[in-house]
Design an enzyme around this catalytic site. Sequence first.
Site, PDB file in Angstrom:
ATOM      1  N   ASP A 215      13.725  -5.181  -4.435  1.00 29.57           N
ATOM      2  CA  ASP A 215      12.924  -3.974  -4.615  1.00 29.57           C
ATOM      3  C   ASP A 215      13.895  -2.816  -4.773  1.00 29.57           C
ATOM      4  O   ASP A 215      14.715  -2.559  -3.881  1.00 29.57           O
ATOM      5  CB  ASP A 215      12.029  -3.714  -3.396  1.00 29.57           C
ATOM      6  CG  ASP A 215      11.051  -4.852  -3.140  1.00 29.57           C
ATOM      7  OD1 ASP A 215      10.676  -5.533  -4.103  1.00 29.57           O
ATOM      8  OD2 ASP A 215      10.673  -5.047  -1.972  1.00 29.57           O
TER       9      ASP A 215
ATOM     10  N   ASP B 231      -0.130 -10.084  -2.790  1.00 33.59           N
ATOM     11  CA  ASP B 231       0.436  -9.471  -1.592  1.00 33.59           C
ATOM     12  C   ASP B 231      -0.541  -9.720  -0.448  1.00 33.59           C
ATOM     13  O   ASP B 231      -1.721  -9.362  -0.535  1.00 33.59           O
ATOM     14  CB  ASP B 231       0.619  -7.961  -1.791  1.00 33.59           C
ATOM     15  CG  ASP B 231       1.723  -7.646  -2.792  1.00 33.59           C
ATOM     16  OD1 ASP B 231       2.622  -8.484  -2.967  1.00 33.59           O
ATOM     17  OD2 ASP B 231       1.689  -6.562  -3.399  1.00 33.59           O
TER      18      ASP B 231
END
Length: 251
Positions: A130, A11
């Site tokens: 997600d 990330d």
Amino acid sequence: MLTKRIIPCLDIKNGRTVKGVNFKGLRDAGDPVELAKRYANMGADELVFLDISATLEERNTTLDMVLKVAEQINIPFTVGGGISSVADVDRLLKSGADKISINSSAIKQPALINELSNTFGNQCITVAIDAKEINGEWIVHLAGGHIPSKLNLFEWAKEVERRGAGEILFTSMNNDGTKLGFANKALGQLSSTLNIPIIASGGAGTIQHFIDSFKIGKADAALAASVFHFNEITIPALKKELQNNGIPVRL
């Protein structure tokens, strides 16, 4: 039999690798290019780079980082974050990315999945989903998990497949960063209803969790971040244990 893939996830925020819990409380985990090189040398099958603030800040993923990573590694890597057009994808693939990942833009304009798949081929189009289990229902979120949609995980996943995605990266927001294991029940349901590969994401804490994601969740690949970034699990040890448990991996 197809080998199962182990995928470290990086990330990226402000050019650095970061990691949080349940999408919050980010801490620094190192230089993305150096980490990429390390994981490639350790036997990772693929890498995923997600520019986690690109959508919220309404900017494109840093091409400079993609170019540097492409020069350093010889395994496939996927890039996501702030991608919303054919031109965005074209730039990333020409900079060296093997695949791209879209999330929020796919929810906002589902036809983009069709357009990208038709233009570049479904083999390089990953749709990240997600989702958070709320009162027994898995709700899809966008903008790095900040905004709930009205979409159901399983219905959206079927639509994503129908529109031409090559694979799905499913992150359980409930499990993310907790190190308590993957959302194997949801994974299993996805795997049994879809014909494209599913990457499990969110919750890896032990080698057993990876074993369970493949045996119970029937995932095609397992993605993790902090357990790799902070050397809690090494990729060679993980792969050896997966092999010992009858799970086919590339050694």
